[in-house]
Design a protein around this motif. Structure first.
Motif, PDB file in Angstrom:
ATOM      1  N   GLY A  23      -6.748  -2.831  23.418  1.00 17.63           N
ATOM      2  CA  GLY A  23      -7.815  -2.842  22.708  1.00 17.63           C
ATOM      3  C   GLY A  23      -9.359  -2.194  23.012  1.00 17.63           C
ATOM      4  N   MET A  24      -9.477  -2.146  24.278  1.00 20.46           N
ATOM      5  CA  MET A  24     -10.575  -1.639  24.738  1.00 20.46           C
ATOM      6  C   MET A  24     -10.498   0.098  24.707  1.00 20.46           C
ATOM      7  SD  MET A  24     -11.264  -3.881  27.929  1.00 20.46           S
ATOM      8  CE  MET A  24     -12.221  -2.522  28.963  1.00 20.46           C
ATOM      9  N   GLY A  27     -11.200   0.914  21.044  1.00 19.48           N
ATOM     10  CA  GLY A  27     -12.615   0.977  20.940  1.00 19.48           C
ATOM     11  C   GLY A  27     -13.163   2.238  21.410  1.00 19.48           C
ATOM     12  N   ARG A  40     -15.480   0.137  15.254  1.00 16.98           N
ATOM     13  CA  ARG A  40     -14.877   0.309  16.609  1.00 16.98           C
ATOM     14  C   ARG A  40     -14.428  -1.320  16.894  1.00 16.98           C
ATOM     15  NH1 ARG A  40     -20.128   2.161  19.914  1.00 16.98           N
ATOM     16  NH2 ARG A  40     -21.040   3.113  18.156  1.00 16.98           N
ATOM     17  N   ARG A  43     -11.144  -1.710  15.020  1.00 12.41           N
ATOM     18  CA  ARG A  43     -10.215  -0.841  15.381  1.00 12.41           C
ATOM     19  C   ARG A  43      -9.545  -1.546  16.839  1.00 12.41           C
ATOM     20  NH1 ARG A  43     -11.667   5.344  14.509  1.00 12.41           N
ATOM     21  NH2 ARG A  43     -11.960   5.166  12.365  1.00 12.41           N
ATOM     22  N   GLY A  44     -10.406  -2.142  17.768  1.00  8.62           N
ATOM     23  CA  GLY A  44     -10.137  -2.668  19.040  1.00  8.62           C
ATOM     24  C   GLY A  44      -9.304  -3.939  18.662  1.00  8.62           C
ATOM     25  N   THR A  45      -9.771  -4.900  17.620  1.00 14.91           N
ATOM     26  CA  THR A  45      -9.048  -6.061  17.591  1.00 14.91           C
ATOM     27  C   THR A  45      -7.743  -5.952  16.978  1.00 14.91           C
ATOM     28  OG1 THR A  45     -10.371  -6.394  15.426  1.00 14.91           O
ATOM     29  CG2 THR A  45     -11.239  -7.512  17.345  1.00 14.91           C
TER      30      THR A  45
END
Length: 66
Positions: A23-24, A27, A40, A43-45
């Motif tokens: 996830g990081m 992002g 961002r 998209r990360g979640t």
């Protein structure tokens, strides 16, 4: 003979940590793409949720979590 509860818990926690890393990275890639902050985070979640689901599905299919 099955795995103990503590080993299963460690495997689930390892899957969660790998999902946090994914996830990081998603992002960070969205930031390099020039996206705004809400995009961002989204998209990360989504990457976190998808990778955690996939990893838990693989562990369950292998019979590790049964």
């Amino acid at each position: 003979m099955g795995l103990s509860f503590s080993v299963k818990l460690l495997l689930v926690l390892a899957a969660a940590l790998v999902s946090v890393i994914v996830g990081m990275l998603a992002g960070m890639l969205a930031r390099l793409d020039g996206s705004q902050l809400p995009a961002r985070i989204t998209r990360g979640t989504v990457a976190f949720g998808g990778s955690l689901t996939l990893l838990l599905l693989v562990l369950s299919s292998l019979g590790v979590l049964a």
